[in-house]
Every structure is written in C-alpha cells, then in structure tokens.
Design a protein around this motif. Sequence first.
Motif, PDB file in Angstrom:
ATOM      1  N   GLN A  87       0.831  -1.220   0.000  1.00  0.00           N
ATOM      2  CA  GLN A  87       0.000   0.000   0.000  1.00  0.00           C
ATOM      3  C   GLN A  87       0.859   1.261   0.000  1.00  0.00           C
ATOM      4  OE1 GLN A  87      -2.569  -1.462   3.114  1.00  0.00           O
ATOM      5  NE2 GLN A  87      -4.370  -0.764   2.019  1.00  0.00           N
ATOM      6  N   LYS A  88       2.057   1.143   0.577  1.00  0.00           N
ATOM      7  CA  LYS A  88       2.970   2.307   0.590  1.00  0.00           C
ATOM      8  C   LYS A  88       3.633   2.515  -0.761  1.00  0.00           C
ATOM      9  CE  LYS A  88       4.648   1.619   5.213  1.00  0.00           C
ATOM     10  NZ  LYS A  88       5.792   0.921   5.796  1.00  0.00           N
ATOM     11  N   GLY A  89       3.407   1.573  -1.682  1.00  0.00           N
ATOM     12  CA  GLY A  89       3.965   1.729  -3.022  1.00  0.00           C
ATOM     13  C   GLY A  89       5.211   0.891  -3.265  1.00  0.00           C
ATOM     14  N   ARG A  90       5.619   0.075  -2.281  1.00  0.00           N
ATOM     15  CA  ARG A  90       6.786  -0.783  -2.501  1.00  0.00           C
ATOM     16  C   ARG A  90       6.368  -2.007  -3.327  1.00  0.00           C
ATOM     17  NH1 ARG A  90      10.100  -2.560   2.222  1.00  0.00           N
ATOM     18  NH2 ARG A  90      11.867  -2.360   0.817  1.00  0.00           N
ATOM     19  N   THR A  91       7.307  -2.539  -4.076  1.00  0.00           N
ATOM     20  CA  THR A  91       6.990  -3.722  -4.875  1.00  0.00           C
ATOM     21  C   THR A  91       7.444  -4.975  -4.132  1.00  0.00           C
ATOM     22  OG1 THR A  91       9.135  -3.724  -5.933  1.00  0.00           O
ATOM     23  CG2 THR A  91       7.401  -2.424  -7.019  1.00  0.00           C
ATOM     24  N   VAL A  92       7.003  -6.128  -4.654  1.00  0.00           N
ATOM     25  CA  VAL A  92       7.448  -7.394  -4.053  1.00  0.00           C
ATOM     26  C   VAL A  92       8.983  -7.463  -4.121  1.00  0.00           C
ATOM     27  CG1 VAL A  92       7.364  -9.910  -4.270  1.00  0.00           C
ATOM     28  CG2 VAL A  92       5.287  -8.571  -4.586  1.00  0.00           C
ATOM     29  N   GLU A  93       9.541  -6.968  -5.220  1.00  0.00           N
ATOM     30  CA  GLU A  93      11.009  -6.987  -5.373  1.00  0.00           C
ATOM     31  C   GLU A  93      11.687  -6.141  -4.298  1.00  0.00           C
ATOM     32  OE1 GLU A  93      13.053  -8.892  -7.208  1.00  0.00           O
ATOM     33  OE2 GLU A  93      11.158  -9.882  -7.696  1.00  0.00           O
ATOM     34  N   ASP A  94      11.080  -4.967  -3.980  1.00  0.00           N
ATOM     35  CA  ASP A  94      11.652  -4.113  -2.917  1.00  0.00           C
ATOM     36  C   ASP A  94      11.660  -4.870  -1.586  1.00  0.00           C
ATOM     37  OD1 ASP A  94      11.709  -2.004  -4.731  1.00  0.00           O
ATOM     38  OD2 ASP A  94       9.769  -1.175  -4.050  1.00  0.00           O
ATOM     39  N   VAL A  95      10.527  -5.507  -1.316  1.00  0.00           N
ATOM     40  CA  VAL A  95      10.389  -6.214  -0.032  1.00  0.00           C
ATOM     41  C   VAL A  95      11.385  -7.373   0.017  1.00  0.00           C
ATOM     42  CG1 VAL A  95       8.812  -7.604   1.372  1.00  0.00           C
ATOM     43  CG2 VAL A  95       7.973  -5.543   0.240  1.00  0.00           C
ATOM     44  N   LYS A  96      11.483  -8.068  -1.117  1.00  0.00           N
ATOM     45  CA  LYS A  96      12.417  -9.195  -1.193  1.00  0.00           C
ATOM     46  C   LYS A  96      13.853  -8.715  -0.883  1.00  0.00           C
ATOM     47  CE  LYS A  96      12.099 -12.245  -4.758  1.00  0.00           C
ATOM     48  NZ  LYS A  96      12.339 -12.820  -6.079  1.00  0.00           N
ATOM     49  N   LYS A  97      14.193  -7.574  -1.453  1.00  0.00           N
ATOM     50  CA  LYS A  97      15.543  -7.033  -1.243  1.00  0.00           C
ATOM     51  C   LYS A  97      15.776  -6.738   0.241  1.00  0.00           C
ATOM     52  CE  LYS A  97      18.767  -3.467  -2.730  1.00  0.00           C
ATOM     53  NZ  LYS A  97      19.268  -3.426  -1.368  1.00  0.00           N
ATOM     54  N   SER A  98      14.768  -6.142   0.894  1.00  0.00           N
ATOM     55  CA  SER A  98      14.905  -5.835   2.327  1.00  0.00           C
ATOM     56  C   SER A  98      15.127  -7.111   3.134  1.00  0.00           C
ATOM     57  CB  SER A  98      13.626  -5.187   2.874  1.00  0.00           C
ATOM     58  OG  SER A  98      13.338  -4.024   2.178  1.00  0.00           O
ATOM     59  N   ILE A  99      14.416  -8.153   2.738  1.00  0.00           N
ATOM     60  CA  ILE A  99      14.519  -9.406   3.496  1.00  0.00           C
ATOM     61  C   ILE A  99      15.882 -10.067   3.266  1.00  0.00           C
ATOM     62  CG2 ILE A  99      13.555 -11.752   3.584  1.00  0.00           C
ATOM     63  CD1 ILE A  99      10.799 -10.485   3.536  1.00  0.00           C
ATOM     64  N   VAL A 100      16.316 -10.063   2.018  1.00  0.00           N
ATOM     65  CA  VAL A 100      17.636 -10.640   1.731  1.00  0.00           C
ATOM     66  C   VAL A 100      18.715  -9.839   2.469  1.00  0.00           C
ATOM     67  CG1 VAL A 100      19.331 -11.114  -0.083  1.00  0.00           C
ATOM     68  CG2 VAL A 100      16.922 -11.635  -0.482  1.00  0.00           C
ATOM     69  N   ASP A 101      18.565  -8.513   2.477  1.00  0.00           N
ATOM     70  CA  ASP A 101      19.544  -7.668   3.195  1.00  0.00           C
ATOM     71  C   ASP A 101      19.575  -8.015   4.678  1.00  0.00           C
ATOM     72  OD1 ASP A 101      20.204  -6.403   0.882  1.00  0.00           O
ATOM     73  OD2 ASP A 101      19.107  -4.538   1.306  1.00  0.00           O
ATOM     74  N   GLY A 102      18.372  -8.219   5.258  1.00  0.00           N
ATOM     75  CA  GLY A 102      18.302  -8.551   6.682  1.00  0.00           C
ATOM     76  C   GLY A 102      18.926  -9.909   6.957  1.00  0.00           C
ATOM     77  N   TYR A 103      18.663 -10.846   6.065  1.00  0.00           N
ATOM     78  CA  TYR A 103      19.204 -12.209   6.192  1.00  0.00           C
ATOM     79  C   TYR A 103      20.742 -12.164   6.159  1.00  0.00           C
ATOM     80  CZ  TYR A 103      19.662 -17.188   4.820  1.00  0.00           C
ATOM     81  OH  TYR A 103      19.990 -18.518   4.730  1.00  0.00           O
ATOM     82  N   ARG A 104      21.242 -11.355   5.218  1.00  0.00           N
ATOM     83  CA  ARG A 104      22.707 -11.206   5.102  1.00  0.00           C
ATOM     84  C   ARG A 104      23.285 -10.531   6.335  1.00  0.00           C
ATOM     85  NH1 ARG A 104      22.867  -8.270  -0.391  1.00  0.00           N
ATOM     86  NH2 ARG A 104      22.527  -9.986  -1.821  1.00  0.00           N
ATOM     87  N   LYS A 105      22.607  -9.497   6.763  1.00  0.00           N
ATOM     88  CA  LYS A 105      23.090  -8.710   7.910  1.00  0.00           C
ATOM     89  C   LYS A 105      23.204  -9.605   9.154  1.00  0.00           C
ATOM     90  CE  LYS A 105      22.999  -4.427  10.083  1.00  0.00           C
ATOM     91  NZ  LYS A 105      24.314  -3.884   9.955  1.00  0.00           N
ATOM     92  N   LEU A 106      22.244 -10.518   9.279  1.00  0.00           N
ATOM     93  CA  LEU A 106      22.267 -11.429  10.438  1.00  0.00           C
ATOM     94  C   LEU A 106      23.226 -12.602  10.226  1.00  0.00           C
ATOM     95  CD1 LEU A 106      18.471 -11.620  11.423  1.00  0.00           C
ATOM     96  CD2 LEU A 106      20.305 -10.592  12.743  1.00  0.00           C
ATOM     97  N   LYS A 107      23.767 -12.702   9.003  1.00  0.00           N
ATOM     98  CA  LYS A 107      24.709 -13.795   8.650  1.00  0.00           C
ATOM     99  C   LYS A 107      24.086 -15.178   8.934  1.00  0.00           C
ATOM    100  CE  LYS A 107      29.132 -11.397   9.295  1.00  0.00           C
ATOM    101  NZ  LYS A 107      28.718 -10.028   9.495  1.00  0.00           N
ATOM    102  N   LEU A 108      22.856 -15.333   8.451  1.00  0.00           N
ATOM    103  CA  LEU A 108      22.154 -16.596   8.709  1.00  0.00           C
ATOM    104  C   LEU A 108      22.565 -17.668   7.696  1.00  0.00           C
ATOM    105  CD1 LEU A 108      18.513 -15.318   9.415  1.00  0.00           C
ATOM    106  CD2 LEU A 108      20.266 -15.953  11.089  1.00  0.00           C
ATOM    107  N   ASP A 109      22.567 -18.922   8.162  1.00  0.00           N
ATOM    108  CA  ASP A 109      22.777 -20.057   7.251  1.00  0.00           C
ATOM    109  C   ASP A 109      21.446 -20.632   6.806  1.00  0.00           C
ATOM    110  OD1 ASP A 109      25.741 -20.403   7.369  1.00  0.00           O
ATOM    111  OD2 ASP A 109      25.271 -20.549   9.506  1.00  0.00           O
ATOM    112  N   GLY A 110      20.378 -20.259   7.473  1.00  0.00           N
ATOM    113  CA  GLY A 110      19.049 -20.765   7.117  1.00  0.00           C
ATOM    114  C   GLY A 110      18.015 -20.125   8.000  1.00  0.00           C
TER     115      GLY A 110
END
Length: 366
Positions: A87-110
């Motif tokens: 609703q704020k105008g972000r796309t699924v791709e934007d959201v995906k990027k945020s999640i991948v960034d968070g996953y990387r930032k946390l250095k998760l293996d899974g």
Amino acid sequence: MSKKIGILTTGGDCSGLNSVIRGAYLRATALKYTLVGIRRGFMGLAYNDMLHPDYIELNGAICDETMLTKSGSVLLSDTKWMSSEIQKGRTVEDVKKSIVDGYRKLKLDGVICVGGDGSLKLLNELTAGCDELNVVFVPKTIDNDVNYTDYAVGFQTSVAVAVEAIENIRSTAKSHERTMVVEVMGRDAGFIALYAGLASGADVILVPEFKYDLEKIKAKIRENFQNGKNHCIIVVAESVESADFKHSEREVDGVIKYTHISYKGIGHYLAKKIQETGFECRSVKLGHVQRGGETCVSDRLLGTLLGVEAINLISNGTFGKMLAFSENKLKIMDISEVVKNVNAALKMDDKYVGIARDLGVYVGEF
Ligand code: F6P
C-alpha cells in the motif's frame, strides 16, 4: 561446522508455535548451532533504512518446558506488514531485497518460517529466483487448510478449545430449551467446524465447502424436539454464505492477496432466520478464543517434531522445503510444488463428513 539459524512465526497465531520454537532450539543447541528468534514475522527479518532486523538470541531460559504448553508466540507474529508495504507503493522486489539484506546482515545459514497457507505463498514469492534465502517451512494454522499434511500445528488445540466452549453452551441450551448457533473460525475451510461439531455432538454442521438448505435445518430442529431432545446445537464456519447472505467483495484496496476480509457474522444471521420461525435461538461467535488455550498433547508432539526436523533439514543443507506429517510419517515437500495446490478443503467423501452423515448430523449439500 557451527551454523546460525533464524526462526520466525508469521500469520495468525495459534497454540503450538512455542513448541516448534523450543524443539528447534533444543536440536540447534545439541548441534552447537545458534538459533536466533526473529520477531514479528517477515517484518523482523527486513533490513532497510527504516527497518532493522528485529531479533532475540534464544536461550534455555526462554525455551524452557513451559513453551510446550504456552499459547501465542514468544517471537510475536504479523499479518499486515506485506500489505502495508504494498500500500505504501513498494513492490514485491523491494520487499524481497529488504529481506535478503536482513538475512545477510544477520549472517544466517538458514531460516525456519512457521506459517499458514498465506505465508507459504508469500514465502514462495519472496524466494522465487533467489538462491540466497535458505528456508524451511513449518505449517501451522488453526484452519488446517494446508494440503499434504494431516494436521497443521495449532489445529487440534483450536478444536479442543471449541469443543469445550460448545459443551458449555450446551448446558445453557438445555436449561432454556433453545437452539444455539455457534460460529467458529476456519476461513475458507470447514475443518474446525466439522471436527469440533462432531466431537461435541452437534446436530447441524455447516461448512463453506457445502451448500445448505435452511428448511433442512428447521426440519432438524423440529425432529430434535419431536424426539424428546430439548435443544439443538448448530456449528457454523465463519465463511459460510447463502443466497441472501454474502460476506463482502474479496478485494481490499487491491491487496487482498496479502490480507484477508473480515466475516460479517453468519451465526447471527442464521439465528435470526431460525428465530423468525418460532424456535427460540441465540448465536455465539467463538472468535479468537480458538487461537489460544493450553497447547494440547498432539500439538506439543507435532510442534516439537517439526521444530527438530526443521533444524535437521538445515543441518543437512536441504532448503526450499515444507515439512508435513501424514499417515504417521514425516514428509518433506518442495515449497514450489506445495504452492501449486496449497489450500486444503473438505470433500463430500472425506471420512468425517461420511461419519457425520451416518450419525444423522445435517452437513448440507442436499
Ligand atoms: O487464519 C487463522 C484465523 O484465525 C482465521 O480462522 C480467522 O478468520 C482469521 O485468522 C482472523 O484473523 P485476524 O486475527 O486477522 O482477524
């Protein structure tokens, strides 16, 4: 080799989530892995200028034995973040990027995602074409509308809670010689209504999968009284509709895909219709009480099993899977396959539908 794994709960909560978290924590600890509890579902994993990963390091004090019985999620859950981002105008791709960034930032293996059908579809979208997010999915939902598993975590506790409530309602129905309509949750599936109705001895069970005839319901009430029974219990699933009772349009601001409609109260509607015919009738909507309750033994076992096996999968480097439990066996399904046919629904030839009909319970569709 040591690993750092995340776990999150997403979608409507239910009893049994904490059993999954505890099972995963104990197995991770046995393997000398670190388990990070991501708070508020996918939102907690996201990283961008405004949002930072929101997590806690799980430990033995948090994941003690009380987690086996405690309803809710110690990690909190979310149902609205994705739709509000869109609703704020972000796309699924934007959201995906945020999640991948968070996953990387946390250095998760899974990461283990514990969610329902909607979360599974979303997860599939968020991981499509992305080999960086190593996910394992554990199905939970009181609605039990996820295919390929006999039960999702939380369903059996919600049925137990509904049964207890219906039994309490029966005592007042008897004292006042009334018909009581009990509206239960379940979204587009009638599993809670059918199982709770059968286990509490309901006379009529209405589910969204089967059309019903009001005249048949009245006939059932009449039959009860003629046969010396002084009350009648009708269990109805929240999304049941009729020709003159529809819930609402299936779209809210163009983002229905990531959210859901609110139901308008079929229980109340039915009680009014029945009352018009001279039978005294009241309705009760059980609502969110079905999402709480001390976790029943079956959900404690299922939650523990799936939490442990999710860690085992990640330990083996197996990702993109949903864990299921069917015919007393653990099943490992590809998420990409499950989403093609994710929603389970009742069918006329289901075992318990047949049992209900054999018992003379009115279940509709004739
Ligand atoms: O999907 C679980 C569920 O409890 C449904 O049975 C119910 O329709 C819905 O969630 C309620 O959602 P909310 O808490 O967002 O109103």
